[in-house]
Each structure stands twice: as structure tokens, then as C-alpha cells.
Write an enzyme that holds these catalytic residues in place. Structure first.
Site, short mmCIF file in Angstrom:
data_model
loop_
_atom_site.label_atom_id
_atom_site.label_comp_id
_atom_site.label_asym_id
_atom_site.label_seq_id
_atom_site.Cartn_x
_atom_site.Cartn_y
_atom_site.Cartn_z
N GLY A 1 -4.84 -12.54 -5.77
CA GLY A 1 -5.67 -11.39 -5.39
C GLY A 1 -5.16 -10.02 -5.81
O GLY A 1 -5.60 -9.00 -5.25
N THR B 1 -5.53 -2.75 8.27
CA THR B 1 -5.38 -4.13 7.80
C THR B 1 -5.21 -5.08 8.98
O THR B 1 -5.40 -4.68 10.14
CB THR B 1 -4.24 -4.22 6.74
OG1 THR B 1 -4.29 -5.53 6.15
CG2 THR B 1 -2.87 -3.98 7.35
N ASP C 1 -12.77 -3.51 0.55
CA ASP C 1 -12.33 -4.87 0.18
C ASP C 1 -13.38 -5.55 -0.69
O ASP C 1 -13.06 -6.21 -1.68
CB ASP C 1 -12.09 -5.72 1.42
CG ASP C 1 -10.84 -5.34 2.18
OD1 ASP C 1 -9.87 -4.88 1.55
OD2 ASP C 1 -10.83 -5.49 3.42
N THR D 1 -13.74 -24.93 11.02
CA THR D 1 -14.57 -24.86 12.22
C THR D 1 -16.00 -24.51 11.82
O THR D 1 -16.26 -23.39 11.38
CB THR D 1 -14.03 -23.79 13.19
OG1 THR D 1 -12.63 -23.97 13.31
CG2 THR D 1 -14.69 -23.85 14.54
N SER E 1 0.80 -1.23 0.00
CA SER E 1 0.00 0.00 0.00
C SER E 1 0.83 1.28 0.00
O SER E 1 0.53 2.21 -0.76
CB SER E 1 -0.97 0.00 1.18
OG SER E 1 -1.88 -1.06 1.04
N ASN F 1 -11.68 -1.25 6.22
CA ASN F 1 -10.27 -1.19 5.81
C ASN F 1 -9.86 0.23 5.42
O ASN F 1 -8.72 0.45 5.05
CB ASN F 1 -10.01 -2.14 4.63
CG ASN F 1 -10.61 -1.62 3.35
OD1 ASN F 1 -11.73 -1.10 3.35
ND2 ASN F 1 -9.89 -1.73 2.26
N LYS G 1 -9.17 -4.91 11.39
CA LYS G 1 -10.33 -4.45 10.61
C LYS G 1 -11.65 -4.48 11.39
O LYS G 1 -12.51 -3.64 11.18
CB LYS G 1 -10.49 -5.30 9.33
CG LYS G 1 -9.38 -5.05 8.33
CD LYS G 1 -9.59 -5.86 7.07
CE LYS G 1 -8.39 -5.67 6.14
NZ LYS G 1 -8.58 -6.28 4.84
P1 ATR Z 1 -8.78 -13.28 8.07
O1 ATR Z 1 -9.09 -12.00 8.80
O2 ATR Z 1 -7.63 -13.17 7.11
O3 ATR Z 1 -9.97 -13.90 7.45
P2 ATR Z 1 -8.96 -15.09 10.29
O4 ATR Z 1 -10.12 -14.33 10.81
O5 ATR Z 1 -7.92 -15.56 11.24
O6 ATR Z 1 -8.18 -14.26 9.20
O7 ATR Z 1 -9.53 -16.34 9.46
C1 ATR Z 1 -8.72 -17.26 8.86
C2 ATR Z 1 -9.59 -18.35 8.23
O8 ATR Z 1 -8.72 -19.33 7.68
C3 ATR Z 1 -10.48 -19.08 9.21
O9 ATR Z 1 -11.66 -19.45 8.56
C4 ATR Z 1 -9.66 -20.31 9.59
O10 ATR Z 1 -10.40 -21.45 9.94
P3 ATR Z 1 -10.98 -21.65 11.44
O11 ATR Z 1 -12.26 -20.83 11.47
O12 ATR Z 1 -11.24 -23.10 11.54
O13 ATR Z 1 -9.94 -21.14 12.39
C5 ATR Z 1 -8.97 -20.60 8.28
N1 ATR Z 1 -7.72 -21.31 8.49
C6 ATR Z 1 -6.59 -20.83 9.05
N2 ATR Z 1 -5.63 -21.78 9.08
C7 ATR Z 1 -6.18 -22.91 8.56
C8 ATR Z 1 -5.70 -24.22 8.31
N3 ATR Z 1 -4.44 -24.58 8.61
N4 ATR Z 1 -6.54 -25.11 7.74
C9 ATR Z 1 -7.80 -24.74 7.42
N5 ATR Z 1 -8.32 -23.52 7.62
C10 ATR Z 1 -7.53 -22.59 8.18
#
Ligand code: ATR
Length: 273
Positions: free
Chosen positions: A238, A65, A105, A155, A22, A90, A69
Site C-alpha cells: 500500500g 488514524t 484514503d 463475519t 506520516s 482521516n 477514523k
Molecule cells: P480496519 O479499520 O483496519 O478495517 P477493522 O475495522 O478492525 O480494522 O477490520 C478488520 C477487518 O479484518 C475485518 O473485516 C475483520 O473481519 P471480521 O469482520 O470477521 O472481524 C478482518 N480480520 C481481522 N482479523 C482477521 C483474521 N484473523 N481472519 C480473517 N479476517 C480478519
């Protein structure tokens, strides 16, 4: 451009910021469009105090960022209606000491889809991930006119939260990352997880991506993008989304539109300065 007492200050708040493009992009465009302004990276541990400094020092605008956010969304004075639905911002504009929060975004994401996916209104989209980033993507898909999408997450409870958040906007079929039915019936897969950014992992089994189009929201090629390309899929990182979000932030701050092709050349390193 010379820095003088009228030079305006813009910047980005986040942690970490060492890879952010940025500052380079906005500084270049200020110069290009003859705006007397500078844009700096502020790698901060305290977004609340940083936002107070925006007012105290009369910083004209900032990008927000990772990981701030959603916190910043709660701290600004006035929220744009679209950002209100997303639940994250953002971009902040300082209007005489009143902080306005926006989300660009989802706008950048909409541009990425329009630029890269033909006939997108008739395609089935599946989002991977249910974090903060996924929310802007889901809202972007709704704004593109889609009424049914899939969302897969490790999850399931977090997927349920997003499903509930957007229940008045778009119907979201949720599942986990190995939901073969959802993956096989999709046309476009959008990776909103950080998996494969710094390793060779993919968030889903690669066998599901044949004949699909794959998008990632990170401007660097993830393992998913690289593997999809190798298998002959259309796969796009992206960068278009990044340039798009910056374009709309810049417009909110200055009222001006920068040349997106030029931005692309700058960030691809093809521009001789
Ligand atoms: P962001 O703001 O970039 O979206 P985040 O809120 O931490 O970051 O979300 C990351 C996403 O990637 C989540 O959906 C996470 O899954 P969980 O909800 O189960 O935590 C997913 N993610 C991160 N690491 C992962 C991994 N090793 N395998 C599968 N999903 C993953």
C-alpha cells in the site's frame, strides 16, 4: 526553516503510532516547499479531548488514524460529501475554529489502482475484509467507475452492513473468505484485513491467487503480498496509497502539491538528506 511565533502545527492522532511514516513525510515536505510548519505524532487515548485541543491550541490540521477514523467522523463540525458516504475521516482542517473532516484514503487508493492495474475498468475486483478500511476502498472502486464488486469477510453480517451502506453506489456481491467462485472469477484481490502483517498467515487460501493481481492497503509487505510475488503474481503493497492519501491531505491543508516521486524515495530510504 526556523521555528518562530508564526510556525503552524499539524499532526496525527491515533493509537498506536510508533510505526507511522506520516510525521517524517509531512515534515520533510513542509521543509521542501518552504512552509513554516511542523507535524507531530500524538498517540492519544482520548480523541474527543484531542479534537478540542485542536481548537484551543489552534492546531491547523491533523490526520486521524486507527482506531479513531469513525469516531472523529462524528465529532467534527462539517463533513466533506465524499467522506460522508464513506463514514470515516482521516484528515481534519481547522478553519478559524471550525473543524472540517475529509477522507483522502479513498483518493490514495484510486491512485494506487491507476498506477498499478492496467485496464482496471474491465477487471473484477474482490475486497477482503469489511472493517473501516474496506469502506474507503469500496468507495474508491465506485469512484473509479466500477459498478460490480465482490466483498468477502470472515463475519458475513459485517459484509452485509457494507453492502447496505453502499447500495445506491455499487453492487456488492458478498461472501466468506473461502468463497471459491468469487475468488476464482476475480482479476484483482485487495486485502483490507490485518492478516499476515506480523505473521505468515494469509486471509484466503493461496491457491486462489494464481494469475491474479493482488493489492494490499498496508505499506509493508504482508504475507499475502510476499507469497503472491513468489508465485509470480503482480502484487503491490500500500505504499502508493499511503503517499496518495498524504498528498491530498497536504493539499487540503496548504493548497500545495508535493512531489510524489520524492516522497517515494524518502520513504524507501533512498534519499540522501
Ligand atoms: P480496519 O479499520 O483496519 O478495517 P477493522 O475495522 O478492525 O480494522 O477490520 C478488520 C477487518 O479484518 C475485518 O473485516 C475483520 O473481519 P471480521 O469482520 O470477521 O472481524 C478482518 N480480520 C481481522 N482479523 C482477521 C483474521 N484473523 N481472519 C480473517 N479476517 C480478519
Amino acid at each position: 526553516m526556523f521555528i518562530d511565533t508564526k510556525t503552524q502545527l499539524f499532526g496525527i492522532f491515533g493509537h498506536p503510532l510508533s510505526h507511522s511514516l506520516s510525521p517524517r513525510l509531512h515534515s520533510f515536505m513542509f521543509k521542501q516547499l518552504d512552509v513554516n510548519a511542523v507535524y507531530l505524532a500524538f498517540e492519544t487515548d482520548n480523541v474527543e479531548e484531542s479534537l478540542r485541543a485542536v481548537k484551543t491550541l489552534n492546531i491547523q490540521g491533523v490526520n486521524i488514524t486507527i482506531p479513531y477514523k469513525e469516531i472523529a467522523f462524528k465529532l467534527v463540525d462539517i463533513i466533506d460529501p465524499d467522506a460522508d458516504v464513506v463514514g470515516a475521516i482521516n484528515t481534519i482542517k481547522n478553519n478559524n475554529g471550525v473543524l472540517y473532516g475529509y477522507n483522502t484514503d479513498y483518493l490514495g487508493f484510486m491512485d494506487m489502482v491507476k498506477l498499478n492495474i492496467d485496464n482496471y475498468k474491465n477487471k473484477r475486483f474482490v475486497v477482503l475484509g469489511a472493517g473501516g478500511a474496506a469502506k474507503a476502498i469500496v468507495y474508491g472502486l465506485y469512484k473509479l467507475g466500477l459498478s460490480n464488486i465482490g466483498l468477502l469477510n470472515r463475519t458475513i453480517d459485517k459484509a452485509k452492513l457494507i453492502q447496505a451502506q453502499f447500495k445506491n453506489y455499487v453492487n456488492i456481491n458478498i461472501g466468506n473468505l473461502n468463497d471459491s467462485t468469487a475468488l476464482l472469477s476475480s482479476d484483482v484481490i485487495i486485502n483490507c484485513t490485518p492478516v499476515g502483517l506480523n505473521d505468515n498467515q494469509t486471509p484466503i487460501d493461496i491457491k486462489y491467487i494464481d494469475k491474479k493481481e493482488v493489492l494490499d492497503i498496508i505499506y509493508k509487505d504482508s504475507a499475502l503480498i510476499l507469497k503472491a510475488k513468489k508465485r509470480g503474481c503482480k502484487a503491490v503493497n500500500g505504499m502508493d496509497m499511503f503517499i496518495g492519501q498524504a498528498f491530498y491531505s497536504f493539499k487540503i491543508w496548504t493548497g500545495l502539491e508535493f512531489d510524489r516521486q520524492l516522497a517515494y524515495k524518502l520513504l524507501k530510504g533512498n534519499l540522501i538528506l
